[in-house]
Design an enzyme around this catalytic site. Sequence first.
Site, PDB file in Angstrom:
ATOM      1  N   GLU A  39      37.987  44.567  34.731  1.00 18.20           N
ATOM      2  CA  GLU A  39      39.166  43.705  34.570  1.00 18.20           C
ATOM      3  C   GLU A  39      40.401  44.470  34.108  1.00 18.20           C
ATOM      4  O   GLU A  39      41.518  44.160  34.521  1.00 18.20           O
ATOM      5  CB  GLU A  39      38.869  42.563  33.588  1.00 18.20           C
ATOM      6  CG  GLU A  39      37.958  41.480  34.152  1.00 18.20           C
ATOM      7  CD  GLU A  39      36.487  41.866  34.137  1.00 18.20           C
ATOM      8  OE1 GLU A  39      36.137  42.884  33.493  1.00 18.20           O
ATOM      9  OE2 GLU A  39      35.677  41.151  34.763  1.00 18.20           O
ATOM     10  N   HIS A  73      32.247  30.472  30.611  1.00 18.58           N
ATOM     11  CA  HIS A  73      32.816  30.074  31.905  1.00 18.58           C
ATOM     12  C   HIS A  73      33.585  28.780  31.723  1.00 18.58           C
ATOM     13  O   HIS A  73      33.715  27.982  32.653  1.00 18.58           O
ATOM     14  CB  HIS A  73      31.732  29.888  32.967  1.00 18.58           C
ATOM     15  CG  HIS A  73      30.900  31.112  33.224  1.00 18.58           C
ATOM     16  ND1 HIS A  73      29.873  31.502  32.402  1.00 18.58           N
ATOM     17  CD2 HIS A  73      30.961  32.037  34.211  1.00 18.58           C
ATOM     18  CE1 HIS A  73      29.318  32.608  32.874  1.00 18.58           C
ATOM     19  NE2 HIS A  73      29.964  32.955  33.971  1.00 18.58           N
TER      20      HIS A  73
END
Lengths: 327, 330
Positions: free
Chosen positions: A60, A129
């Site tokens: 990321e 999530h």
Amino acid sequence: MPVISYIEAVTQALREEMQRDERVFVLGEDVGVRGGVFRATAGLIEEFGPERVLDTPLTESAIAGVSIGASVYGMRPVAEMQFADFIMPAVNQIVSEAAKMRYRSNNSWHCPLVIRAPYGGGVHGALYHSQSVEKIFTGVPGLKIVTPSTPHDVKGLLISAIRDEDPVLFFEHKRCYRLIKGEVPEEEYTVPIGKAEVKREGTDVTVISYGLTLHFALKAAEELEKEGISVHVLDLRTLIPLDKEAVLEAVAKTGKVLIIHEDNLTGGFGGEVSAIISEQAFFELDAPVRRLAGPDVPAMPYSPPLEKEFMLNPEKVTNAIRELAEF
Amino acid sequence: MANERHDELGLSDEQVLDMYRYMLLARKIDERMWLLNRAGKIPFVISCQGQEAIQVGAAFALDRDKDWLCPYYRDLGMVLVFGQSSKDQMLSAFAKAEDPNSGGRQMPGHYGDRRFRIVSGSSPVTTQLLHAVGVALAAKMEKKDHVALTTFGEGSSNQGDFHEGLNFAGVHNLPVIFMCENNKYAISVPVEKQLAGGSVAARAQGYGMPGVQVDGNDPLNVFEAVKAAADQARRGEGPTLIEASSYRLVPHSSDDDDRTYRRAEEVEEARKKDPLVQFKAYLMDAGVMDEEKESALNKEIAQEVDEATEYAEKAPYPDPEQTHTHVYAE
């Protein structure tokens, strides 16, 4: 006007901007052949090839940092963080680099990049999530933060974000992806960054929200209309820069304000909105400003009753509005 | 004299003299900043001393009209070769409005200059490495033949961004050169406590690119390695990791006291290999330079640094209102 889903609006905006401007490209994990784990980039690699639809390594920080370098050069990268929860390794690049590039170079360099990230819960995503991460970035000047709630706004704002000269964090509520459908014009249009929109006119209570909870507010407003309570709903759409004028106007409509978001209560963006109201619209108020938000626990648990307890819903929103109306 | 090392590298006598001039200029600017700091005139210095050969040798191996730099805070020699002036350095040291890097917003050493394709850098280390990968990705996408060079210390080679950047560039075969300026210390922590495997260059193997070790006290050695890496990148054959070893001759910064963690004898020993001393000897041996030329050069540089200092000291500070500008496009 054709009716499309929230996620189709993302794909349409990406495709149309990539057709319009060769400098626009997308990168991220699984965005290429797979078309994204949510399918937001479905079909793009077939149309634009692997050079403009880049499957990156699982990194990321590099997704953000490489985007910064490419944007400084003059490209228009649209990076995808697979889940907003996974943006954390990229925070140094976003906060130390993208947000400060223009300022620290005295306007010599800038980063016209977009980082898209699905956020929010209600999808059995558990702690990692489901998070809302916007409050981590709303206190970082140099970033723009966009949180649309309808397909129309998703498409118009994503196009504006791609054309913007500054770094934009584009947070897409993942529960909205297939749940929320709406009309979108066939012709090209944009929605300006930094402009809120009244999604429903009312006279008794003002609700200020964004993302999924905005839809809960609209649903609650319908219910409460039957009880004779008229709810005014303002969709912030952009958190930074905040449309303060629209907030103050919405306050003046009713004198009673409820701010709703799924992000945690403490440090959540509602605190900032509330502070602005108390500083600049105190004499418009007929009741204390109220906030309805995610609880102050580290993240959303997995087990259904726990997730349900964390999440807001139309019923919780209805109760909060009714309570304020009766104040 | 023919067949000297620089001839073999395709460098003229004039070019190697020019290299020496830049190395000396960087050293003299740096030394002046320390004086100004100790005199209480500027708040901070971060130094290039001991690393001039790496910076100048590398910059000479690049195309100064099209290549891109993502430097780190010691790269004074490099940014001078790419086009920044002594005056630019002093304006930055005094944090004056005219500072081309940042208009006085950043500490000295935080280079960034659009005129010369030097991307603005920050203090959190190694972030710039990914920006170079992004510039290289853009070059590939736009089918341009420029390369991006980024530099960093050996301590930085432990950061995630180092590994993420090398791997990304390796996977996508990008025209980027990663150059570690191994000066043996990350503030107080010696290289032995930074690198488990003992070598930065060896890490290249895991990322599918050549890892090259060079003597960072010799600008010709650095030039040769960077030239080869740049040629390779321009041919579309991907990135290179270069580890150039030298020694940090002064404390980490003006706020550091290196006597607390290393012996004076160790520093004295390293000074014998000072790149300026060695390169001067090479140029004398090669008959390119003599004492007369060197003393003229010293005089010229001293005057240049004096003038730059005087100019910057008198130059206006930024208007306080500037604090609020350039957060977003205006």
